[in-house]
Write a protein that holds these residues in place. Structure first.
Motif, short mmCIF file in Angstrom:
data_model
loop_
_atom_site.label_atom_id
_atom_site.label_comp_id
_atom_site.label_asym_id
_atom_site.label_seq_id
_atom_site.Cartn_x
_atom_site.Cartn_y
_atom_site.Cartn_z
N ILE A 59 -2.43 14.98 15.58
CA ILE A 59 -1.17 14.67 14.95
C ILE A 59 -1.18 13.10 14.42
CG2 ILE A 59 1.55 13.97 15.61
CD1 ILE A 59 1.24 16.48 17.63
N ILE A 60 -1.97 12.19 15.12
CA ILE A 60 -2.13 10.93 14.79
C ILE A 60 -2.84 10.69 13.63
CG2 ILE A 60 -2.99 8.49 15.07
CD1 ILE A 60 -2.92 9.38 18.25
N LEU A 61 -3.77 11.48 13.35
CA LEU A 61 -4.54 11.65 11.95
C LEU A 61 -3.56 12.03 10.94
CD1 LEU A 61 -8.04 13.03 13.14
CD2 LEU A 61 -7.45 10.48 12.71
N LEU A 62 -2.84 13.16 11.10
CA LEU A 62 -1.99 13.36 9.94
C LEU A 62 -1.01 12.39 9.45
CD1 LEU A 62 -0.96 17.00 11.46
CD2 LEU A 62 -2.31 16.53 9.01
N LEU A 63 -0.43 11.68 10.48
CA LEU A 63 0.36 10.64 10.10
C LEU A 63 -0.26 9.46 9.38
CD1 LEU A 63 2.54 10.16 13.57
CD2 LEU A 63 3.31 11.12 11.34
N VAL A 64 -1.36 8.96 9.96
CA VAL A 64 -2.16 7.88 9.18
C VAL A 64 -2.77 8.69 7.76
CG1 VAL A 64 -4.40 6.52 9.26
CG2 VAL A 64 -3.01 6.99 11.43
N GLY A 65 -2.99 9.66 7.77
CA GLY A 65 -3.63 10.43 6.60
C GLY A 65 -2.77 10.45 5.50
N ASN A 66 -1.58 10.88 5.77
CA ASN A 66 -0.34 11.24 5.11
C ASN A 66 0.20 9.87 4.66
OD1 ASN A 66 0.22 14.17 4.56
ND2 ASN A 66 -0.20 14.13 6.61
N TRP A 67 0.12 8.85 5.44
CA TRP A 67 0.48 7.64 4.90
C TRP A 67 -0.40 7.20 3.80
CZ3 TRP A 67 -2.30 3.16 6.33
CH2 TRP A 67 -1.69 1.80 5.90
N LEU A 68 -1.55 7.23 3.94
CA LEU A 68 -2.70 6.74 3.15
C LEU A 68 -2.31 7.61 1.62
CD1 LEU A 68 -5.63 6.34 5.25
CD2 LEU A 68 -4.51 4.57 4.17
N LEU A 69 -2.28 8.87 1.76
CA LEU A 69 -2.09 9.94 0.60
C LEU A 69 -0.71 9.77 -0.06
CD1 LEU A 69 -2.94 12.38 -0.94
CD2 LEU A 69 -1.79 13.87 0.64
N VAL A 70 0.20 9.37 0.52
CA VAL A 70 1.62 9.07 -0.14
C VAL A 70 1.50 7.89 -0.93
CG1 VAL A 70 3.94 8.16 0.17
CG2 VAL A 70 3.05 10.27 1.36
N ASN A 71 0.74 6.76 -0.38
CA ASN A 71 0.51 5.33 -1.07
C ASN A 71 -0.32 5.81 -2.33
OD1 ASN A 71 1.72 2.78 0.10
ND2 ASN A 71 1.16 4.03 1.96
N VAL A 72 -1.53 6.48 -2.12
CA VAL A 72 -2.33 6.87 -3.20
C VAL A 72 -1.66 7.59 -4.28
CG1 VAL A 72 -4.55 8.21 -3.87
CG2 VAL A 72 -4.48 6.75 -1.82
N CYS A 73 -1.03 8.41 -4.18
CA CYS A 73 -0.32 9.23 -4.98
C CYS A 73 0.64 8.37 -5.76
CB CYS A 73 0.33 10.44 -4.52
SG CYS A 73 -0.82 11.71 -3.87
N PHE A 74 1.50 7.52 -5.19
CA PHE A 74 2.64 6.74 -5.50
C PHE A 74 1.97 5.68 -6.42
CE2 PHE A 74 5.10 2.69 -5.18
CZ PHE A 74 6.21 3.24 -5.85
N HIS A 75 1.20 5.04 -6.09
CA HIS A 75 0.61 4.01 -6.92
C HIS A 75 0.02 4.22 -8.21
CE1 HIS A 75 2.09 0.75 -4.32
NE2 HIS A 75 1.32 1.21 -3.31
N TYR A 76 -0.69 5.62 -7.99
CA TYR A 76 -1.45 6.02 -9.18
C TYR A 76 -0.46 6.32 -10.30
CZ TYR A 76 -4.38 8.84 -12.18
OH TYR A 76 -4.85 9.29 -13.15
N TYR A 77 0.78 7.20 -9.74
CA TYR A 77 1.71 7.61 -10.60
C TYR A 77 2.50 6.56 -11.34
CZ TYR A 77 6.18 9.24 -12.28
OH TYR A 77 7.38 9.54 -13.08
N MET A 78 2.58 5.38 -10.55
CA MET A 78 3.14 4.32 -11.02
C MET A 78 2.54 3.50 -12.00
SD MET A 78 6.35 4.09 -9.85
CE MET A 78 6.93 2.47 -10.17
N GLY A 79 0.95 3.65 -11.77
CA GLY A 79 0.25 2.92 -12.72
C GLY A 79 0.08 3.70 -13.99
N VAL A 80 0.19 4.97 -14.06
CA VAL A 80 0.29 6.03 -15.22
C VAL A 80 1.51 5.67 -15.74
CG1 VAL A 80 0.22 7.99 -16.04
CG2 VAL A 80 -1.57 7.35 -14.40
#
Length: 325
Positions: A59-80
């Motif tokens: 559960i802890i890994l899911l929280l941390v991993g999805n926090w990282l994933l959301v940031n990756v997807c958000f900033h890539y989309y904004m960069g594009v």
């Protein structure tokens, strides 16, 4: 080898006769597919593996991993998607430092012409084919944070996936008979080379199940190898690029300005003088200005935020002006 292959593939795409916008969109699709594939492998292999060992850690890994994933997807989309910023067409420019030889229009400070976009870009850093966009005034922060969160995310996957990979490739040895692999069936050892005609349906089903497990294990190993190669290549390339850009940000300059400032510094040294970057307010201030958090909290960096940069990109304060407010 994988980095070289991807580089050659990208170079080949750029040299094809396809329209430019089609060629550049291919890079965005490649990034999206590679990201999706790594996320799929992490969930498909890592989630059940960690859940069997510790649901709480999972559960802890899911929280941390999805926090990282959301940031990756958000900033890539904004960069594009975020327009990088261009000088106004037909409007007055408060301050011009030169005339663009290609646009035949005045250029504001820190503005440069992009030959790919065929436009002048405010505070241009470079044109990034992986974004299908220039990196400049309005999306520079998103580009950098995308790299940072991607590198951290890959480290996260590698750290918590190395044990899974080790156990997959170095399992406990199965029993052998006269040098030949065997299978266990209700405590009876049966060499796999033995004829199967005399076996019952239950025994044949067991053999089929074991064959399916072996095939699934081979598929898992291929996925691990694929993910490992992609993670190592991306971590090496993006890690080095992010580190280099962090140095530029610390000095308050873009990649284009780094070359300009280096040339100016050499000229000044030849004259016994010292050249100082007019946009270098010190490391701490430079980072606050770049991240847009001079008057905001650090939470705007840790979580997705669409806040814009300071200023309009047309005029810039320098170290020779009064203190930035």
């Amino acid at each position: 080898m994988l980095v070289i292959y991807l580089w050659n593939l990208c170079s080949g795409l750029l040299r094809t006769s396809l329209p430019v916008w089609v060629r550049l969109q291919v890079f965005v699709v490649m990034v999206s597919l590679l990201t999706a594939s790594i996320v799929y492998i992490a969930y498909y292999l890592g989630l059940p593996w960690w859940w069997d060992r510790s649901p709480l850690v999972t559960i802890i890994l899911l929280l941390v991993g999805n926090w990282l994933l959301v940031n990756v997807c958000f900033h890539y989309y904004m960069g594009v998607a975020v327009p990088v910023g261009y000088p106004p067409q037909g409007g007055l420019i408060p301050e011009a430092v030169s005339i663009c030889k290609k646009c035949i229009k005045p250029k504001p400070p820190r503005t440069h012409h992009c030959s790919v976009c065929n436009k002048c870009i405010l505070k241009m850093d470079h044109h990034c084919p992986w974004l299908n966009n220039c990196v400049g005034h309005y999306n520079h922060r998103h580009f950098f944070l995308y790299m940072v969160y991607t590198v951290i995310g890959i480290m996260f996957i590698m750290i918590f996936g190395v044990r899974l990979a080790y156990e997959e490739f170095f399992p406990e040895q199965e029993p052998e008979l006269d040098g030949h692999p065997v299978r266990l069936n209700n405590l009876e050892i049966i060499p796999v080379t033995e004829s199967l005609d005399h076996l019952s349906k239950e025994e044949l089903a067991e053999i089929a199940r074991q064959a399916a497990e072996t095939e699934a294990r081979e598929w898992q190993r291929r996925l691990i190898i694929f993910a490992g190669l992609i993670c190592i290549a991306t971590f090496t390339a993006l890690g080095a690029l992010a580190w280099w850009h962090a140095g530029l940000i610390t000095r308050g300059e873009t990649s284009i300005e780094a070359r300009i400032n280096s040339t100016e510094s050499q000229k000044y040294r030849a004259q016994g003088k010292f050249y100082q970057n007019p946009y270098d307010f010190g490391p701490r201030e430079n980072w606050k200005l770049f991240l847009g958090i001079k008057n905001r909290s650090w939470w705007h960096v840790l979580f997705p935020s669409n806040h814009g940069p300071y200023g309009d990109g047309l005029t810039w304060r320098t170290i020779h002006d009064s203190k930035i407010s």
